[in-house]
Every structure is written in C-alpha cells, then in structure tokens.
Design an enzyme around this catalytic site. Structure first.
Site, mmCIF file in Angstrom:
data_model
loop_
_atom_site.group_PDB
_atom_site.id
_atom_site.type_symbol
_atom_site.label_atom_id
_atom_site.label_comp_id
_atom_site.label_asym_id
_atom_site.label_seq_id
_atom_site.Cartn_x
_atom_site.Cartn_y
_atom_site.Cartn_z
ATOM 1 N N GLN A 1 -5.630 -1.638 -7.197
ATOM 2 C CA GLN A 1 -6.284 -0.776 -6.219
ATOM 3 C C GLN A 1 -7.013 0.350 -6.925
ATOM 4 O OE1 GLN A 1 -4.286 2.501 -3.807
ATOM 5 N NE2 GLN A 1 -4.328 0.892 -2.253
ATOM 6 N N SER B 1 -7.651 5.143 -0.145
ATOM 7 C CA SER B 1 -7.821 3.855 -0.818
ATOM 8 C C SER B 1 -9.262 3.392 -0.655
ATOM 9 C CB SER B 1 -6.873 2.813 -0.223
ATOM 10 O OG SER B 1 -5.529 3.225 -0.335
ATOM 11 N N ASP C 1 0.812 -1.215 0.000
ATOM 12 C CA ASP C 1 0.000 0.000 0.000
ATOM 13 C C ASP C 1 0.847 1.268 0.000
ATOM 14 O OD1 ASP C 1 -2.554 1.157 -0.083
ATOM 15 O OD2 ASP C 1 -2.624 1.444 2.066
#
Length: 285
Positions: free
Chosen positions: A277, A227, A203
């Site tokens: 993502q 996110s 991430d």
C-alpha cells in the site's frame, strides 16, 4: 458466529441491483470517511459474484475519493477476461454517481506448482498479548468523551498488537509493526468469504507503519493521512477465524507518501497472503 461478526458478514453480502451491478451498505467505525478496508472487501465480493469455480488470487485498487459512511455504495463489475486458467474482473465503486474506488481482481483455477516461502518472523504468542480493545480501555480516562465509544466498541476482527504505540505519547520507532488478528466466532467454510474478510482486515493499522519513524499518530490534529492504493495477493488457503500474524514494514517515506508492505502467516508459519500500500502522510502547515 458472534453477533458483531455476523453484522460484518452481512455488510459484505451485497445486494444485486442489475446485471453485474451490486450495492453494499456502509458502516461508521468512527473515522471521518468510510473505512477503506470495507470498500476493498465489498469490491472483492462483487467481483467474486461474477465468477464460478475460481478463487481470487490478487487484487489491485486505487482510492479516488473519500467515501461517505452514511450512504450505500454501488459496485459495477466489468468482465475483462475469462481465460483457460485465469479470470479478470474490473470493479468500480460509486457513491452518488462519483467513483470512489476502482480496481481489478484476478481469479485462478486450483493447480499445483513450485512451492517456496519466506520464513515466518519471530513473534510472541497471541495468547500472551492484550487486544486493541483492552489497550483502548486503558486510554479512556485520558481521551475526550466523544472518542470513548469509538475506542471501546466491540469489534468483529480481534487485533492483538505486538509492541503497541501509545497514541497520546508517541515516540520514534523503527518502520515495522506486527499484530495477530482473527474474526470473532466461527465462520462458514466459504473460501471467498475468508478472502474478503482478510482483504477488509488488511487495511487496519497498515498506513500507521509508515508513521512509526516520525513519532506521529492519528491523534495529531495536523496529520493528513489517507490510503492511495492497496494490493493483496493470496498464496494459500486459510481461515479468518484462526489467528494470523500480520507482519508489516515501511521501506520508504518520501514526497508526502509512505509505502507499506505486509505478510500474513498462520500460527504454524504458513505464508497465506501478502499486501502492499502507498498512503498520503503529511502534516498540514
């Protein structure tokens, strides 16, 4: 294992609080909310604690609410399926009774099959690059004092960016990023730990890939970014205490959202994991 890495490993080492329920502590990385990678890594660890003899090969998760880094996180694991080759677990993360993440993790027995992969893209050797912490030291004289400790903190995951962006003087760039990363120190041989650590690290700087074409960084006070979801697939075994190339691109940005993809390669070109993502990226009026 160096002390800062030991603390991260302990952060992922959840405490059982009931049947298929676990609790993890939170860390403050200087972000307004809990770092998403922490919740992803802990959720994968929680699911893994309910499976024996199989390793996680994929995870799909949605972020529902911002997490509070001052509070612990409770993880509930639901046993969805135990098949002959695959096992599926659903994971729900909560703080103060409210869901902040839910997702699913799939596990598979080890087996042989067809083999192919993309070629590793060109990238400079990690030994030729400065770390994010090195670059942060150069920024210290130019940022507010309250940000300096966050920028220069010792980090368990060492990241060496290729073509780093100056957050104080952003420019429009192609929607692509590369960085080398590894855990500091030597880790145990537990493959679940290595996969949870890579999930945690995946991430970092992922969302920012979609910001490259717009010349915007997190230093822009008008930026609203978060996110929305995160997926990771594990293809082959690897070690997090050896260098991995994280090659990322952003095929699309639209509707206030940016879509990002990533691949992890070992130094000798083996593709070990992939990520995807979608993130909220918009400027407040």
């Amino acid at each position: 294992m160096v002390e800062v890495t030991r603390k991260l490993v302990e952060l992922l080492d959840l405490a059982p609080i009931g049947d298929d329920h676990f609790q993890g502590q939170s860390e403050d990385l200087g972000f307004p909310n809990v770092f998403g990678g922490q919740v992803l890594g802990q959720a994968m660890m929680a699911a893994s604690r309910t499976v024996e003899g199989r390793l996680p090969h994929s995870m799909h998760a949605y972020f529902l609410r911002p997490g509070n880094h001052r509070l612990p996180i409770d993880y509930e694991v639901q046993r969805v399926r135990d098949g002959g080759s695959f096992t599926v677990r659903r994971v729900i993360a909560r703080q103060q009774g409210k869901e902040i993440l839910f997702g699913s993790v799939s596990f598979q027995v080890a087996e042989d099959g067809f083999e192919h992969q993309l070629d590793m893209p060109a990238a400079p050797d990690p030994d030729s690059l400065k770390s994010e912490q090195d670059w942060a030291e150069l920024l210290v004289p130019h940022v507010p004092e309250e940000l300096r400790e966050t920028l220069t903190r010792n980090r368990p995951i060492e990241i060496r960016p290729v073509n780093p962006v100056n957050p104080l003087k952003p420019e429009k760039l192609p929607p692509r990023k590369q960085s080398w990363l590894r855990a500091q120190g030597t880790l145990t041989d537990d493959p679940v730990l290595h996969r949870c650590l890579l999930t945690y690290a995946s991430d970092f700087s992922f969302l920012a890939t979609a910001l490259n074409p717009h010349g915007v960084t997190f230093m822009n006070r008008k930026l609203q970014a978060a996110s929305l979801d995160h997926a990771i697939w594990f293809h082959r075994d690897f070690r997090m205490d050896d260098w991995l190339l994280y090659d990322k691109d952003s095929p699309s940005g639209s509707g206030g959202r940016g879509f990002n993809r990533g691949n992890f390669f070992t130094r000798d070109g083996v593709l070990v994991a992939s990520t995807a993502q979608e993130a909220l990226i918009r400027l407040r009026s």
